[in-house]
Design an enzyme around this catalytic site. Structure first.
Site, PDB file in Angstrom:
ATOM      1  N   GLU A  50     -10.131  -3.581   5.003  1.00  0.00           N
ATOM      2  CA  GLU A  50      -8.703  -3.693   4.647  1.00  0.00           C
ATOM      3  C   GLU A  50      -7.823  -3.828   5.885  1.00  0.00           C
ATOM      4  O   GLU A  50      -8.280  -3.651   7.013  1.00  0.00           O
ATOM      5  CB  GLU A  50      -8.266  -2.497   3.812  1.00  0.00           C
ATOM      6  CG  GLU A  50      -8.381  -1.180   4.542  1.00  0.00           C
ATOM      7  CD  GLU A  50      -7.264  -0.222   4.209  1.00  0.00           C
ATOM      8  OE1 GLU A  50      -6.090  -0.635   4.294  1.00  0.00           O
ATOM      9  OE2 GLU A  50      -7.579   0.940   3.899  1.00  0.00           O
ATOM     10  N   LYS A  78      -7.576  11.685   1.508  1.00  0.00           N
ATOM     11  CA  LYS A  78      -6.955  12.648   2.416  1.00  0.00           C
ATOM     12  C   LYS A  78      -6.484  13.864   1.703  1.00  0.00           C
ATOM     13  O   LYS A  78      -5.968  13.801   0.601  1.00  0.00           O
ATOM     14  CB  LYS A  78      -5.740  12.001   3.042  1.00  0.00           C
ATOM     15  CG  LYS A  78      -6.130  11.226   4.195  1.00  0.00           C
ATOM     16  CD  LYS A  78      -4.938  11.069   5.093  1.00  0.00           C
ATOM     17  CE  LYS A  78      -5.292   9.985   6.020  1.00  0.00           C
ATOM     18  NZ  LYS A  78      -5.282   8.753   5.255  1.00  0.00           N
TER      19      LYS A  78
HETATM   20  N1  PSU Z   1      -5.762   6.354   3.832  1.00  0.00           N
HETATM   21  C1  PSU Z   1      -5.847   6.315   5.184  1.00  0.00           C
HETATM   22  N2  PSU Z   1      -5.143   5.411   5.900  1.00  0.00           N
HETATM   23  C2  PSU Z   1      -4.392   4.495   5.270  1.00  0.00           C
HETATM   24  C3  PSU Z   1      -4.356   4.518   3.836  1.00  0.00           C
HETATM   25  C4  PSU Z   1      -5.039   5.458   3.156  1.00  0.00           C
HETATM   26  O1  PSU Z   1      -6.544   7.105   5.761  1.00  0.00           O
HETATM   27  O2  PSU Z   1      -3.780   3.667   5.948  1.00  0.00           O
HETATM   28  C5  PSU Z   1      -3.666   3.399   3.140  1.00  0.00           C
HETATM   29  C6  PSU Z   1      -4.762   2.600   2.417  1.00  0.00           C
HETATM   30  O3  PSU Z   1      -4.541   1.224   2.635  1.00  0.00           O
HETATM   31  C7  PSU Z   1      -4.544   2.959   0.963  1.00  0.00           C
HETATM   32  C8  PSU Z   1      -3.040   3.147   0.946  1.00  0.00           C
HETATM   33  O4  PSU Z   1      -4.976   1.968   0.083  1.00  0.00           O
HETATM   34  O5  PSU Z   1      -2.776   3.857   2.149  1.00  0.00           O
HETATM   35  C9  PSU Z   1      -2.569   3.898  -0.261  1.00  0.00           C
HETATM   36  O6  PSU Z   1      -1.171   3.825  -0.285  1.00  0.00           O
HETATM   37  P1  PSU Z   1      -0.369   4.201  -1.628  1.00  0.00           P
HETATM   38  O7  PSU Z   1      -0.563   5.681  -1.793  1.00  0.00           O
HETATM   39  O8  PSU Z   1       1.053   3.830  -1.343  1.00  0.00           O
HETATM   40  O9  PSU Z   1      -0.984   3.398  -2.741  1.00  0.00           O
END
Ligand code: PSU
Ligand code: MN
Length: 314
Positions: free
Chosen positions: A37, A169
């Site tokens: 990603e 996380k």
């Molecule tokens: N977890 C990480 N680093 C990140 C993300 C998640 O350790 O950069 C990013 C990933 O791309 C994940 C996104 O898909 O955050 C989720 O964001 P949201 O909660 O806005 O959907």
């Protein structure tokens, strides 16, 4: 790869999905490909560590005998497989949109740069025919506001792609995230563990739905899941390497403070995750960033092994 998009006679645009040539060749030959990603590059880590990490991940995939396919929106195209220059652009530009499922159309139409989340990357991987995807951690249900749930969950419920990650996380509400995955019918596999990894720590409180002990085992479970006709994705949770594991109490304090800072700054919606990550990196004096780099490298190694094993079963 063919150049820009063409306008068809009916006024619709051609399919914006573009696979790099080596990705097309590998897929056509039944050889392993690992999707990566780009939100982690553009929004998850500071420059230049982000670009270095992105290049290292691609090298890890190659040295394991697979082809890397980093996903992003570039110049109006939904790209699967980027050049090193494009990785640099994504990692250093000020104006990079964070693209989850709902954002794809708007960012493609704007012809801007877009970094894809787990959800949008899974979607592209599925369309391309890639089964394995490596990242840091999945999004999930946020603490406090249960209505803030990542579209990563939606994508996991919908696209048959295995997401190799360090779990989710601890900034999230992990029990509710796991309940949501169960409701969606998404297997949560543990790599040599019975516990759902909690990103900066190896976890221990929450169970996975099945444990796998090596790549052939993981590939066997995934192949059986999809061969049976199930259409959902899967999570393969890989614990952070032990020498990089953070102190649990330290992380928990940084998270609690980070959540308070998020509230105080009025941060909401899709800005919450990047804001929290930056706050926690600061609060832990960069230790969380080192851990983040280490775990995503480990996830990429495991994903490559699993992709190789999966290609061998076909
Ligand atoms: N977890 C990480 N680093 C990140 C993300 C998640 O350790 O950069 C990013 C990933 O791309 C994940 C996104 O898909 O955050 C989720 O964001 P949201 O909660 O806005 O959907
Ligand atoms: Mn959200």
């Amino acid at each position: 790869m063919s150049a820009g998009r063409q306008v068809r006679h009916n006024g619709l645009m051609d399919d914006p999905l573009r696979l790099a040539d080596e990705v097309v060749d590998a897929l056509a030959g039944g050889r392993p490909v690992v999707a990566l990603e780009s939100t982690i590059i553009a929004h998850g880590m500071p420059h230049p560590r982000n670009v270095e990490t992105a290049l290292t991940l691609e090298a890890i995939v190659r040295s394991g005998g697979a082809v890397p396919a980093t996903v992003a929106l570039v110049d109006g195209l939904f790209r699967v497989g980027l050049s090193d220059d494009e990785l640099e652009r994504l990692g250093s530009s000020e104006q990079v949109s964070k693209v989850s499922l709902r954002d794809v159309g708007a960012v493609l139409a704007s012809v801007g740069l877009g970094a894809t989340t787990v959800a949008a990357t899974m979607f592209a991987a599925h369309r391309a025919g890639i089964r394995v995807f490596a990242t840091g951690g999945i999004g999930g249900v946020h603490r406090g506001d249960g209505s803030d749930a990542s579209a990563d969950l939606t994508a996991l419920g919908r696209f048959p792609v295995a997401v190799v990650c360090a779990g989710a996380k601890a900034v999230l509400d992990l029990p509710h995230t796991l309940e949501a995955l169960e409701t969606l019918g998404v297997p949560v596999l543990g790599w040599r563990t019975d516990a759902f990894p909690e990103f900066w720590t190896r976890g221990g409180d929450l169970p996975v739905s099945a444990r796998v002990d090596d790549a052939a085992h993981a590939a066997g479970v995934l192949d059986a899941h999809w061969s049976a006709g199930l259409t959902t994705g899967a999570v393969l949770g890989v614990p952070i390497p032990g020498d990089h594991e953070a102190d649990r109490a330290l992380i928990e304090t940084a998270i609690t403070d980070g959540l308070a800072a998020t509230d105080a700054a009025g941060i909401t919606g899709n800005e919450v995750t990047p804001f929290l990550l930056a706050h926690i990196a600061d609060a832990t004096g960069g230790a969380s960033l080192d851990a983040n780099v280490a775990l995503v490298q480990e996830n990429t190694r495991v994903a490559t092994e699993v992709a190789v094993a999966l290609a061998a079963t076909r």
